[in-house]
Design an enzyme around this catalytic site. Sequence first.
Site, PDB file in Angstrom:
ATOM      1  N   HIS A  31      46.083  38.204  37.740  1.00 54.00           N
ATOM      2  CA  HIS A  31      45.394  37.657  38.888  1.00 54.00           C
ATOM      3  C   HIS A  31      46.016  37.996  40.210  1.00 54.00           C
ATOM      4  O   HIS A  31      47.368  37.992  40.102  1.00 54.00           O
ATOM      5  CB  HIS A  31      45.315  36.235  38.619  1.00 54.00           C
ATOM      6  CG  HIS A  31      44.119  35.466  39.579  1.00 54.00           C
ATOM      7  ND1 HIS A  31      44.318  35.213  41.078  1.00 54.00           N
ATOM      8  CD2 HIS A  31      42.863  35.132  39.391  1.00 54.00           C
ATOM      9  CE1 HIS A  31      43.207  34.802  41.470  1.00 54.00           C
ATOM     10  NE2 HIS A  31      42.286  34.667  40.520  1.00 54.00           N
ATOM     11  N   ASP A  67      38.843  34.009  32.910  1.00 55.06           N
ATOM     12  CA  ASP A  67      37.558  34.670  32.343  1.00 55.06           C
ATOM     13  C   ASP A  67      38.122  35.031  30.800  1.00 55.06           C
ATOM     14  O   ASP A  67      37.368  35.720  30.071  1.00 55.06           O
ATOM     15  CB  ASP A  67      37.527  36.180  32.895  1.00 55.06           C
ATOM     16  CG  ASP A  67      36.841  35.972  34.211  1.00 55.06           C
ATOM     17  OD1 ASP A  67      37.319  36.550  35.124  1.00 55.06           O
ATOM     18  OD2 ASP A  67      35.756  35.236  34.316  1.00 55.06           O
TER      19      ASP A  67
HETATM   20  C1  SDX Z   1      38.440  36.717  38.664  1.00 55.31           C
HETATM   21  O1  SDX Z   1      40.428  36.437  43.250  1.00 55.31           O
HETATM   22  C2  SDX Z   1      40.036  35.423  42.590  1.00 55.31           C
HETATM   23  O2  SDX Z   1      40.144  34.481  42.941  1.00 55.31           O
HETATM   24  C3  SDX Z   1      39.132  36.139  41.559  1.00 55.31           C
HETATM   25  C4  SDX Z   1      38.761  35.058  40.664  1.00 55.31           C
HETATM   26  C5  SDX Z   1      37.771  33.965  41.245  1.00 55.31           C
HETATM   27  O3  SDX Z   1      37.605  32.826  40.655  1.00 55.31           O
HETATM   28  O4  SDX Z   1      37.092  34.576  42.104  1.00 55.31           O
HETATM   29  O5  SDX Z   1      39.629  34.210  39.870  1.00 55.31           O
HETATM   30  C6  SDX Z   1      37.957  35.566  39.271  1.00 55.31           C
HETATM   31  O6  SDX Z   1      38.017  37.847  39.234  1.00 55.31           O
HETATM   32  C7  SDX Z   1      39.722  36.686  37.916  1.00 55.31           C
HETATM   33  C8  SDX Z   1      40.258  38.348  37.451  1.00 55.31           C
HETATM   34  C9  SDX Z   1      39.420  38.755  36.271  1.00 55.31           C
HETATM   35  N1  SDX Z   1      39.767  40.244  36.256  1.00 55.31           N
HETATM   36  C10 SDX Z   1      40.281  40.601  34.947  1.00 55.31           C
HETATM   37  O7  SDX Z   1      40.850  39.583  34.154  1.00 55.31           O
HETATM   38  C11 SDX Z   1      40.548  42.253  34.894  1.00 55.31           C
HETATM   39  C12 SDX Z   1      42.119  42.180  34.246  1.00 55.31           C
HETATM   40  N2  SDX Z   1      42.905  41.960  35.440  1.00 55.31           N
HETATM   41  C13 SDX Z   1      43.382  42.895  36.364  1.00 55.31           C
HETATM   42  O8  SDX Z   1      42.366  44.045  36.553  1.00 55.31           O
HETATM   43  C14 SDX Z   1      44.099  42.561  37.563  1.00 55.31           C
HETATM   44  O9  SDX Z   1      45.363  41.774  37.084  1.00 55.31           O
HETATM   45  C15 SDX Z   1      43.408  42.039  38.662  1.00 55.31           C
HETATM   46  C16 SDX Z   1      42.419  42.734  39.282  1.00 55.31           C
HETATM   47  C17 SDX Z   1      42.787  40.796  38.177  1.00 55.31           C
HETATM   48  C18 SDX Z   1      44.406  41.511  39.700  1.00 55.31           C
HETATM   49  O10 SDX Z   1      44.965  42.705  40.171  1.00 55.31           O
HETATM   50  P1  SDX Z   1      46.033  43.073  41.403  1.00 55.31           P
HETATM   51  O11 SDX Z   1      46.274  41.684  42.060  1.00 55.31           O
HETATM   52  O12 SDX Z   1      45.532  43.951  42.244  1.00 55.31           O
HETATM   53  O13 SDX Z   1      47.390  43.368  40.573  1.00 55.31           O
HETATM   54  P2  SDX Z   1      47.468  44.827  40.006  1.00 55.31           P
HETATM   55  O14 SDX Z   1      46.379  45.350  39.861  1.00 55.31           O
HETATM   56  O15 SDX Z   1      48.481  45.599  41.454  1.00 55.31           O
HETATM   57  O16 SDX Z   1      48.810  44.560  39.027  1.00 55.31           O
HETATM   58  C19 SDX Z   1      50.067  44.402  39.160  1.00 55.31           C
HETATM   59  C20 SDX Z   1      50.696  45.028  37.818  1.00 55.31           C
HETATM   60  C21 SDX Z   1      50.123  46.685  37.830  1.00 55.31           C
HETATM   61  O17 SDX Z   1      51.001  47.357  37.318  1.00 55.31           O
HETATM   62  P3  SDX Z   1      52.280  48.263  38.289  1.00 55.31           P
HETATM   63  O18 SDX Z   1      51.253  49.350  38.711  1.00 55.31           O
HETATM   64  O19 SDX Z   1      52.625  47.114  39.268  1.00 55.31           O
HETATM   65  O20 SDX Z   1      52.946  49.015  37.297  1.00 55.31           O
HETATM   66  O21 SDX Z   1      50.366  44.310  36.708  1.00 55.31           O
HETATM   67  C22 SDX Z   1      49.303  45.391  35.809  1.00 55.31           C
HETATM   68  C23 SDX Z   1      48.872  46.575  36.988  1.00 55.31           C
HETATM   69  O22 SDX Z   1      48.783  47.701  36.272  1.00 55.31           O
HETATM   70  N3  SDX Z   1      48.214  44.536  35.553  1.00 55.31           N
HETATM   71  C24 SDX Z   1      47.779  44.667  34.222  1.00 55.31           C
HETATM   72  C25 SDX Z   1      46.832  43.698  34.302  1.00 55.31           C
HETATM   73  N4  SDX Z   1      46.720  43.150  35.393  1.00 55.31           N
HETATM   74  C26 SDX Z   1      47.358  43.688  36.043  1.00 55.31           C
HETATM   75  N5  SDX Z   1      48.391  45.475  33.181  1.00 55.31           N
HETATM   76  C27 SDX Z   1      47.488  45.170  32.005  1.00 55.31           C
HETATM   77  N6  SDX Z   1      46.498  44.268  32.024  1.00 55.31           N
HETATM   78  C28 SDX Z   1      45.978  43.551  33.139  1.00 55.31           C
HETATM   79  N7  SDX Z   1      45.173  42.883  32.827  1.00 55.31           N
END
Ligand code: SDX
Length: 428
Positions: free
Chosen positions: A306, A363
């Site tokens: 998140h 989720d």
């Molecule tokens: C919702 O914003 C809100 O409030 C949203 C929400 C709401 O109520 O409105 O809470 C609802 O959207 C919840 C999130 C649902 N999405 C998912 O579950 C999809 C999987 N999660 C990721 O796509 C990710 O965690 C995000 C999009 C939710 C957050 O991404 P960020 O904040 O941009 O973080 P990032 O992508 O920069 O990740 C940081 C690191 C990265 O690695 P590095 O590049 O630093 O090496 O963590 C890794 C990412 O690759 N990472 C994951 C991961 N989520 C982040 N690696 C594996 N699996 C994951 N799920």
Amino acid sequence: MADGTAKIEIGGTSHDYAIKDGSVGPQVVDIRKLYADTGLFTYDPGFTSTASCESGLTYIDGDQGILLHRGYPIDQLAEQSSFMEVAYLLLRGELPSKGELDEFTYTITRHTMVHEQLTAFFRGFRRDAHPMAIMCGVVGALSAFYHDSTDINDPVQRRIASHRLIAKMPTIAAMAYKYSVGQPFVYPRNDLSYTANFLNMTFSVPAEEYHLDPVIVDAMDKIFILHADHEQNASTSTVRLAGSSGANPFACIAAGIACLWGPAHGGANEAALNMLREIGTPDRIPEYIARAKNKDDPFRLMGFGHRVYKNFDPRAKVLSKAATDVLDKLGINDPVLDTARELEQIALKDPYFVEKKLYPNVDFYSGVILSAIGFPTEMFTVLFALARTVGWVAQWNEMISDPAQKIGRPRQLYTGPTMRDYVPVEKR
Ligand code: SDX
């Protein structure tokens, strides 16, 4: 910065910018004059360090895993309140008296019907259309039917439009489901609660009496509460940006629905259950954990991570418990729930997830419950949009009432070609 002023020195010149306090949470540096003072923009793709507005609706402490709606903790609201009461709280700012809640519920109930001609829009879609595609189209079309509540400068029209959107989303969501399964639309019933009415419109058929299971009604209402609002997330920011141009509320909510559909946002609940089903049995979890950690693999653990929570999403905690309760009460033994629990345990011990502070989010468990209630995975994000309409509408109203509000117009760091003369095709 104890003196409430941030000093930025550029090219030997120092500029002071006020530091503003909120009631709780991070302070902000007011940089509205930065470009006029310095000729420089800030650069913040994804807005990881940017407050786009002032708001009093929802507070999130990502490190502590705290979520408050108008100051009330989400776990208390989920356990003790109702979705209609939370809707009132978000819209009006205080918990209602019984009389206020009854009046609000009466008003919402009597806006649940949609214009009969709206049904024609559904017939334009193939039966296998994704219900989120239908929601984008039909909700956007509402602005063609309710011209008497599209003047955003009229508080009376804003209130009617707000009530219409909150009231009609369940009707349209249920119609999207009915259309996908080839069953007749079911009209709203004013004798049912908001959530019971939605379930009746979704699952009842004209051929027989539909039994509303209180366990399911309670679980659905709790899920709606947990999805109602969440600060300035992507879809809420979309609604605010659309609204900042003066677009009518129906168009703004349609924009929010479109943004929510993305798998990185609200589409993650559908993706998470599909992922859990693809994993199948716990012995295959290591393979997917490895994929999630592999930089060369676009796969991510859906329902994990998140932007704000670097601890447990408090909504995931409530949903994790509710998943066990609901499946036990319904006598359902879904192996996907066991896989989800095993996956959570393994991931939370894995250094990759620990270092990156990746925890289950809202989720991760919601799909297990929604599936047990009887929804197909394609409907999961529609349910998220239904509930989040309350937050979107409340945020939209707050934005319009904000004296600091102006049309949102970000700038950029330009990295394209500098000026050059046109070259006729015969000379290229
Ligand atoms: C919702 O914003 C809100 O409030 C949203 C929400 C709401 O109520 O409105 O809470 C609802 O959207 C919840 C999130 C649902 N999405 C998912 O579950 C999809 C999987 N999660 C990721 O796509 C990710 O965690 C995000 C999009 C939710 C957050 O991404 P960020 O904040 O941009 O973080 P990032 O992508 O920069 O990740 C940081 C690191 C990265 O690695 P590095 O590049 O630093 O090496 O963590 C890794 C990412 O690759 N990472 C994951 C991961 N989520 C982040 N690696 C594996 N699996 C994951 N799920």
